[in-house]
Design a protein around this motif. Structure first.
Motif, PDB file in Angstrom:
ATOM      1  N   ALA A 133      -3.162 -11.443   1.781  1.00 50.17           N
ATOM      2  CA  ALA A 133      -1.953 -11.746   0.622  1.00 50.17           C
ATOM      3  C   ALA A 133      -1.346 -12.956   0.984  1.00 50.17           C
ATOM      4  CB  ALA A 133      -1.107 -10.499   0.842  1.00 50.17           C
ATOM      5  N   ASP A 134      -1.326 -13.382  -0.336  1.00 50.91           N
ATOM      6  CA  ASP A 134      -0.380 -14.741  -0.156  1.00 50.91           C
ATOM      7  C   ASP A 134      -1.300 -15.957   0.390  1.00 50.91           C
ATOM      8  OD1 ASP A 134       1.787 -13.961  -1.813  1.00 50.91           O
ATOM      9  OD2 ASP A 134       2.720 -13.322   0.077  1.00 50.91           O
ATOM     10  N   MET A 167      -2.557 -24.719   1.622  1.00 49.20           N
ATOM     11  CA  MET A 167      -4.031 -25.034   1.519  1.00 49.20           C
ATOM     12  C   MET A 167      -4.942 -23.840   1.339  1.00 49.20           C
ATOM     13  SD  MET A 167      -6.738 -26.795   4.109  1.00 49.20           S
ATOM     14  CE  MET A 167      -6.308 -26.146   5.496  1.00 49.20           C
ATOM     15  N   THR A 168      -4.426 -22.734   2.109  1.00 46.85           N
ATOM     16  CA  THR A 168      -5.097 -21.480   2.096  1.00 46.85           C
ATOM     17  C   THR A 168      -4.860 -20.545   0.746  1.00 46.85           C
ATOM     18  OG1 THR A 168      -3.691 -20.467   3.697  1.00 46.85           O
ATOM     19  CG2 THR A 168      -5.913 -21.489   4.378  1.00 46.85           C
ATOM     20  N   THR A 169      -3.601 -20.802   0.277  1.00 42.61           N
ATOM     21  CA  THR A 169      -3.321 -20.203  -0.751  1.00 42.61           C
ATOM     22  C   THR A 169      -3.925 -20.032  -2.011  1.00 42.61           C
ATOM     23  OG1 THR A 169      -1.723 -21.850  -1.535  1.00 42.61           O
ATOM     24  CG2 THR A 169      -0.741 -20.270  -0.304  1.00 42.61           C
ATOM     25  N   SER A 170      -5.078 -21.108  -2.320  1.00 45.67           N
ATOM     26  CA  SER A 170      -5.828 -21.193  -3.316  1.00 45.67           C
ATOM     27  C   SER A 170      -7.383 -20.503  -3.044  1.00 45.67           C
ATOM     28  CB  SER A 170      -6.066 -22.595  -3.811  1.00 45.67           C
ATOM     29  OG  SER A 170      -6.631 -23.185  -2.923  1.00 45.67           O
ATOM     30  N   LEU A 171      -7.469 -20.088  -1.822  1.00 47.86           N
ATOM     31  CA  LEU A 171      -8.776 -19.468  -1.440  1.00 47.86           C
ATOM     32  C   LEU A 171      -8.678 -18.018  -1.837  1.00 47.86           C
ATOM     33  CD1 LEU A 171      -9.100 -21.148   1.936  1.00 47.86           C
ATOM     34  CD2 LEU A 171     -10.406 -21.929  -0.044  1.00 47.86           C
ATOM     35  N   THR A 172      -9.947 -17.753  -2.372  1.00 47.84           N
ATOM     36  CA  THR A 172     -10.114 -16.218  -2.393  1.00 47.84           C
ATOM     37  C   THR A 172     -10.191 -15.568  -1.068  1.00 47.84           C
ATOM     38  OG1 THR A 172     -12.616 -16.387  -2.250  1.00 47.84           O
ATOM     39  CG2 THR A 172     -11.527 -16.774  -4.452  1.00 47.84           C
ATOM     40  N   PRO A 173      -9.914 -14.119  -0.966  1.00 44.15           N
ATOM     41  CA  PRO A 173     -10.300 -13.721   0.296  1.00 44.15           C
ATOM     42  C   PRO A 173     -11.773 -14.048   0.959  1.00 44.15           C
ATOM     43  CG  PRO A 173      -9.338 -12.171  -1.094  1.00 44.15           C
ATOM     44  CD  PRO A 173      -9.768 -13.149  -1.851  1.00 44.15           C
ATOM     45  N   THR A 174     -12.752 -14.039   0.179  1.00 40.98           N
ATOM     46  CA  THR A 174     -14.033 -14.087   0.732  1.00 40.98           C
ATOM     47  C   THR A 174     -14.305 -15.732   1.100  1.00 40.98           C
ATOM     48  OG1 THR A 174     -15.117 -12.629  -0.979  1.00 40.98           O
ATOM     49  CG2 THR A 174     -16.255 -14.296   0.119  1.00 40.98           C
ATOM     50  N   ASP A 175     -13.663 -16.677   0.425  1.00 41.14           N
ATOM     51  CA  ASP A 175     -13.423 -17.905   1.038  1.00 41.14           C
ATOM     52  C   ASP A 175     -12.669 -18.176   2.169  1.00 41.14           C
ATOM     53  OD1 ASP A 175     -15.039 -18.951  -1.203  1.00 41.14           O
ATOM     54  OD2 ASP A 175     -13.236 -19.571  -2.473  1.00 41.14           O
ATOM     55  N   ALA A 211      -9.162  -2.703  -4.285  1.00 41.51           N
ATOM     56  CA  ALA A 211      -7.961  -2.950  -3.987  1.00 41.51           C
ATOM     57  C   ALA A 211      -7.481  -4.684  -3.738  1.00 41.51           C
ATOM     58  CB  ALA A 211      -7.576  -2.532  -2.575  1.00 41.51           C
ATOM     59  N   PRO A 212      -6.520  -4.969  -4.318  1.00 42.00           N
ATOM     60  CA  PRO A 212      -6.232  -6.395  -4.474  1.00 42.00           C
ATOM     61  C   PRO A 212      -6.346  -7.204  -3.069  1.00 42.00           C
ATOM     62  CG  PRO A 212      -4.693  -5.223  -5.706  1.00 42.00           C
ATOM     63  CD  PRO A 212      -5.422  -4.342  -5.179  1.00 42.00           C
ATOM     64  N   GLY A 213      -7.037  -8.175  -3.020  1.00 39.62           N
ATOM     65  CA  GLY A 213      -7.113  -8.990  -1.601  1.00 39.62           C
ATOM     66  C   GLY A 213      -7.824  -8.365  -0.656  1.00 39.62           C
ATOM     67  N   LYS A 214      -8.486  -7.033  -0.653  1.00 39.23           N
ATOM     68  CA  LYS A 214      -9.265  -6.408   0.305  1.00 39.23           C
ATOM     69  C   LYS A 214     -10.798  -6.603   0.149  1.00 39.23           C
ATOM     70  CE  LYS A 214      -7.861  -2.596   2.082  1.00 39.23           C
ATOM     71  NZ  LYS A 214      -7.330  -1.287   2.411  1.00 39.23           N
ATOM     72  N   ILE A 215     -11.535  -6.889   1.336  1.00 40.18           N
ATOM     73  CA  ILE A 215     -12.975  -6.955   1.320  1.00 40.18           C
ATOM     74  C   ILE A 215     -13.449  -6.399   2.208  1.00 40.18           C
ATOM     75  CG2 ILE A 215     -13.036  -9.465   0.102  1.00 40.18           C
ATOM     76  CD1 ILE A 215     -13.309 -10.636   2.826  1.00 40.18           C
TER      77      ILE A 215
END
Length: 142
Positions: free
Chosen positions: A113-114, A1-9, A81-85
């Motif tokens: 990540a993932d 379920m969480t794999t489709s969420l952006t880091p912000t979401d 950086a990918p995936g970093k907020i």
């Protein structure tokens, strides 16, 4: 379920779960090998937690100490950086034991990540807690 969420979401979902006091669900947002760091932790408090189990152990009783009511100010900054907020936020509520108000500002650097939280550096100021609230929470995690 969480794999489709952006880091912000994913981060906002985590805040909702903390407000719902659903720590078990909040921990499911973490990678099994996720790391939670507290760079400003005072002596006797953990500075680094490694793995989902350690994060759960640390956070399990959080709602019994701090009753969060809202995160009225949340600003998420995207990075190169990918995936970093980087998140600036404020949490408000009350300390359960004393009933005193809780009002804390945070800076968090979060890497996803993932679809899971892989690394979370929490820059909060434990010295801003009223001393009896800080002692209550610190005593739990020592």
């Amino acid at each position: 379920m969480t794999t489709s969420l952006t880091p912000t979401d994913l981060y906002h979902r985590g805040l909702r779960l903390l407000l719902d006091k659903d720590i078990a669900a909040w921990v499911t947002l973490w990678d099994d090998d996720g790391v939670l760091e507290f760079p400003f932790a005072p002596e006797g408090w953990p500075k680094r937690l490694e793995g989902k189990a350690a994060v759960l152990d640390y956070m399990r009783d959080y709602p019994e100490h701090i009753d969060l009511h809202d995160f009225p100010d949340v600003t998420v900054h995207q990075t190169d950086a990918p995936g970093k907020i980087v998140v600036e936020m404020r949490g408000v509520g009350r300390l359960v034991k004393s009933g005193e108000p809780f009002d804390m500002t945070y800076i968090a650097v979060v890497t996803v990540a993932d679809g899971r939280i892989r690394h979370y550096r929490d820059y909060w100021n434990p010295l801003a807690l009223p001393q009896d609230g800080a002692a209550d929470f610190a005593g739990r995690v020592r």
